[in-house]
Scaffold this active site. Structure first.
Site, short mmCIF file in Angstrom:
data_model
loop_
_atom_site.label_atom_id
_atom_site.label_comp_id
_atom_site.label_asym_id
_atom_site.label_seq_id
_atom_site.Cartn_x
_atom_site.Cartn_y
_atom_site.Cartn_z
N SER A 140 48.86 24.09 70.77
CA SER A 140 47.45 23.88 70.38
C SER A 140 47.31 24.25 68.91
O SER A 140 48.12 25.02 68.37
CB SER A 140 46.53 24.77 71.22
OG SER A 140 45.21 24.78 70.69
N TYR A 153 44.38 32.99 75.31
CA TYR A 153 44.81 31.58 75.28
C TYR A 153 45.50 31.26 73.96
O TYR A 153 46.59 30.68 73.94
CB TYR A 153 43.61 30.66 75.47
CG TYR A 153 43.95 29.20 75.30
CD1 TYR A 153 44.67 28.52 76.28
CD2 TYR A 153 43.58 28.49 74.16
CE1 TYR A 153 45.01 27.18 76.12
CE2 TYR A 153 43.91 27.15 73.99
CZ TYR A 153 44.62 26.51 74.98
OH TYR A 153 44.96 25.19 74.82
#
Length: 257
Positions: A140, A153
């Site tokens: 990401s 995360y």
């Protein structure tokens, strides 16, 4: 004698589903993995109809300890050898860390990092023996900086990015292509789980198809890292130029807190 296969985790929707369509065009046997068997079976039927490719479905929750080994056992029982591994399964939750759910956080770490690492470790020996293989890990853009309210995360994706870059270098010249795909906000079910609907993130998102196409091209071109989406591509450079504390502050504002 075993058949070569492409294994895609988190394949029931979003980026995983889009990638399944791209890899199906190669006519290599597919193994689609996710928790929702009905979604997988619907996708498998569509892929077989459209591309004429053999598709196996394995309904499995990779958050559970030992699930990676269970998956590889099932693949072996199908008389398949993993030629391409796509570690796409993952999720995130937006919340102040102090108020986060402990079991959910542990599950996130198990899925985003541990299962990905275990699966990669299990498929590499056969790839090296054949001198050919591909591994795509979905990271990401938050892997490049700390992300308040998305702390765990972002940290798991930083792990995925670092691990993948290191592995790509280890595999250089050995016939194994390894790529970390770093999407920004993407129009998938991710935001439903992450509780980020309505935030600025959902107003600047790419399609799952865009992310999948850029990632697929980067993998086959031997790129170790690709940041997908035109708006996201400058972010790694920005993170090097802007003081880390300033970037962390800006990220917290982006999360709408």
């Amino acid at each position: 004698m075993t058949t070569l296969a492409t294994v895609i985790t988190g394949a029931s929707s979003g980026i995983g589903e889009a990638l399944a369509h791209l890899f199906a065009r190669e006519q290599q046997t597919l193994v689609l993995v996710a928790r929702r068997k009905d979604k997988l079976e619907g996708l498998a039927k569509a892929l077989n109809s459209k591309y004429g490719v053999k598709v196996h479905v394995i309904a499995l929750d990779l958050q559970q300890m030992g699930a990676a080994a269970q998956l590889m056992n099932e693949v072996s029982n199908l008389k398949l050898t993993v030629d391409t591994l796509v570690n796409n399964a993952g999720f995130g939750v937006s919340a102040p860390f102090a108020k986060s759910d402990a079991s959910q956080t542990s599950g996130m770490m198990q899925l985003n990092m541990v299962a990905l690492t275990e699966l990669t470790h299990m498929v590499l020996p056969m790839m090296l023996e054949r001198g050919h293989g591909r591994i795509m890990n979905i990271a990401s853009v938050v892997a490049f900086q700390p992300c308040p309210y998305f702390a765990v995360y972002a940290a798991t994706k930083a792990y995925v990015l670092s691990f993948t870059e290191a592995l790509a270098e280890e595999m250089r010249g050995r016939g194994i292509l390894v790529t970390a795909v770093c999407p920004g906000s993407t129009a998938t079910e991710f935001h439903d789980v992450a509780h980020t609907k309505g935030s600025l993130l959902t107003q600047i998102q790419d399609t799952a198809e865009t992310v999948a196409e850029e990632g697929y091209k980067a993998l086959n071109n031997g790129k170790s890292v690709v940041v997908t989406g035109l708006m996201n591509k400058p972010l790694p450079l920005v993170n090097r130029l802007v003081p880390r504390k300033a970037m962390t502050w800006a990220t917290s504002k982006l999360m709408g807190r």
